[in-house]
Each structure stands twice: as structure tokens, then as C-alpha cells.
Design an enzyme around this catalytic site. Structure first.
Site, PDB file in Angstrom:
ATOM      1  N   ASN A  95       0.709  -1.216   0.294  1.00  0.00           N
ATOM      2  CA  ASN A  95      -0.338  -0.043  -0.446  1.00  0.00           C
ATOM      3  C   ASN A  95       0.747   1.280   0.061  1.00  0.00           C
ATOM      4  O   ASN A  95       0.678   2.524  -0.589  1.00  0.00           O
ATOM      5  CB  ASN A  95      -1.240   0.057   0.848  1.00  0.00           C
ATOM      6  CG  ASN A  95      -1.380   1.272   1.707  1.00  0.00           C
ATOM      7  OD1 ASN A  95      -2.515   1.559   0.479  1.00  0.00           O
ATOM      8  ND2 ASN A  95      -1.466   2.349   2.738  1.00  0.00           N
ATOM      9  N   TYR A 165       3.723   9.456 -11.612  1.00  0.00           N
ATOM     10  CA  TYR A 165       3.713   8.498 -10.626  1.00  0.00           C
ATOM     11  C   TYR A 165       2.541   7.978 -11.564  1.00  0.00           C
ATOM     12  O   TYR A 165       2.487   6.842 -11.574  1.00  0.00           O
ATOM     13  CB  TYR A 165       2.191   9.381 -10.338  1.00  0.00           C
ATOM     14  CG  TYR A 165       1.512   8.745  -8.887  1.00  0.00           C
ATOM     15  CD1 TYR A 165       1.921   8.704  -7.932  1.00  0.00           C
ATOM     16  CD2 TYR A 165       0.285   8.744 -10.510  1.00  0.00           C
ATOM     17  CE1 TYR A 165       0.958   8.093  -7.479  1.00  0.00           C
ATOM     18  CE2 TYR A 165      -0.849   8.114  -8.694  1.00  0.00           C
ATOM     19  CZ  TYR A 165      -0.495   7.179  -8.183  1.00  0.00           C
ATOM     20  OH  TYR A 165      -1.519   6.669  -7.114  1.00  0.00           O
ATOM     21  N   ILE A 198     -10.481   8.879  -4.177  1.00  0.00           N
ATOM     22  CA  ILE A 198     -10.768   8.177  -3.058  1.00  0.00           C
ATOM     23  C   ILE A 198     -10.045   9.747  -1.128  1.00  0.00           C
ATOM     24  O   ILE A 198      -9.651  10.803  -2.224  1.00  0.00           O
ATOM     25  CB  ILE A 198      -9.900   7.467  -2.386  1.00  0.00           C
ATOM     26  CG1 ILE A 198      -9.927   5.908  -2.828  1.00  0.00           C
ATOM     27  CG2 ILE A 198     -10.032   6.887  -1.015  1.00  0.00           C
ATOM     28  CD1 ILE A 198     -10.940   5.202  -3.431  1.00  0.00           C
TER      29      ILE A 198
END
Length: 261
Positions: A95, A165, A198
């Protein structure tokens, strides 16, 4: 039956970047599902200790380990600590990761930013996965075993303001396929979970921007994703219920990544 034996029979999960946000929700959900949890954090501070207490309150054990993902030398120490504490690792949740240091024109991206993001998100994740995979192959376990990488819709959806990214997440997608093929014969499930937008501390600064775009149809479900949405997916994969699936990509994005016109 002794309490020590109970510990030995419980599945052990290692969650990187588990101190807050998506990682903390994953830690708590896996604990509720019966896993004992080790998680990494940059500092074993009061927040990490409080999370350990919450995990213990639901009947699971918890171990916080200060460790930087990009530090490959520290990875061996991390794994040794977890094994000494739990005896094995049944589930690895990759994660931890970082975003682009700053958003800007792709043509102005600096090598230092590229190296930082790729060293952390890709290189760090790849070699930790490699080490845990070797451990799993060498250590019998009666529990389901899995490696789950939290990627991003940016693995397939391009954003020119965050090129480094996007590249790191796209490479992690291939890493999932590679490890899935290598570990399939050992019945170790390897999965990629791709969150969309999110609600976390990391998105708080751009919340108003996204909420306006929700109104204009950016996300078909027209809402934020919550960290619990990601945790629920990880829990399902870690449980071993999908035991004839590996290399799969699970999109938790409210339909954001569905091609449409």
C-alpha cells in the site's frame, strides 16, 4: 489450546504504509477478518500506537514497524522482525507509496522527481514483493496466501501533470502479472487493486475541485470513494475465496475508468 498456538494458527498480514488513510482501513478490516497485522510507518508515533490498540481491541495482534519502502537494506530487517513476531507472512499488501512531488508540465519534469517516485513506488515495492515471495515459497502455511498491490486508476489513465506517478503505477500493473505467473503454481494469489478518487488526507487539498467534477459526471457513481471501499476489496482477495483467480485487476473507482462517450 494455548494462546501461543492460537497465534501460530492465525494468518499474518504485512501492510506497508498502514498508519493512516487507505492503509489504516486495510489494517482494521483484515484484523476484523482474523488476521494478525504488522504494518509499516515512517514513525512508531502515537498514531501508530493508537492503531495497534484498536487492532488489539477486535482480538488481533498488531505490530508497527518504522521502515522506509525505498530503503532496500531495511526491507530484510523488516521481514525478519515480522517473522520473529508472527512466524510467517501469509498476506502482503503493498500500500505504501508517494505521489508526484509537484504537479506540472510533463516537459518540465525533473530527474530528481522521477527517481524519487520510481524508487519508492516501483523499485521499493518490487523488491519487497520479491523478498516476501521467497519467504512464502520457503515457508509452509495452512492459511491462504496472497500479494495485493494497491495501485491506481493512473496505471491506465494518463495525467500529464503527474507523469512520474502514472509511470510508476503502470509498471506495478506489469509487476502484478509477472509475480502472478511466477507464483501461481504455489497457489499464491497476486492481485492489483486500483482505487479511483478516494477521500483521504492526500486528496483533502483538492476536495472542492473533485466535488465540482463529480457534479459534471467525472465519476458515474457521483461520489467519493471511501478508504473502507478499498479495504473491503483487499479483505475479499486476502481471504482466499477467489482461489482460482490470480493476476486480476480490481477497479474500485465508481466507474471512473470505464471507457465511455
Amino acid at each position: 489450546m494455548t494462546r501461543i498456538k492460537d497465534f501460530e494458527e492465525r494468518p499474518i498480514a504485512l501492510v506497508t504504509g498502514g498508519r493512516r488513510g487507505i492503509g489504516a482501513s486495510i489494517v482494521l478490516q483484515l484484523a476484523k477478518e482474523g488476521f494478525d497485522i504488522a504494518f509499516t510507518c515512517r514513525s512508531e508515533d502515537s498514531v501508530a500506537k493508537e492503531l495497534c490498540s484498536i487492532v488489539e481491541s477486535v482480538g488481533s495482534r498488531a505490530l508497527a514497524v518504522a521502515s522506509e519502502l525505498q530503503d532496500l537494506k531495511a526491507q530484510e530487517e523488516l521481514i525478519n522482525k515480522v517473522i520473529a513476531w508472527g512466524g510467517k507472512i501469509d498476506c502482503l499488501v503493498n500500500n505504501a507509496g508517494i505521489g508526484s512531488p509537484s504537479r506540472g508540465d510533463l516537459l518540465e519534469m525533473q530527474p530528481e522527481a522521477f527517481d524519487l517516485v520510481l524508487d519508492t513506488n516501483l523499485r521499493g515495492t518490487f523488491f519487497l514483493t520479491q523478498q516476501v515471495a521467497k519467504h512464502m515459497l520457503a515457508t509452509p502455511s495452512s492459511s491462504p496466501r496472497s500479494i495485493i498491490t494497491i495501485s491506481s486508476v493512473s496505471a491506465s489513465m494518463a495525467s500529464t501533470e503527474r507523469g512520474e506517478y502514472c509511470l510508476s503505477k503502470a509498471a506495478l500493473a506489469m509487476g502484478t502479472k509477472l509475480f502472478a505467473l511466477r507464483l501461481a503454481e504455489a497457489n499464491i494469489g497476486v492481485f492489483e487493486v486500483r482505487p479511483g478518487i478516494i477521500r483521504t488526507d492526500m486528496t483533502a487539498s483538492v476536495a472542492s475541485k473533485y466535488e465540482e467534477r463529480f457534479k459534471n459526471g467525472l465519476v458515474p457513481m457521483a461520489r467519493w470513494g471511501e478508504t473502507e471501499d478499498i479495504a473491503a476489496a483487499v479483505s475479499s482477495l486476502a481471504s482466499g475465496k477467489l482461489n482460482f483467480s490470480t493476476g486480476s485487476v480490481i477497479n474500485i473507482d465508481g466507474g471512473l475508468s470505464i471507457p465511455s462517450f
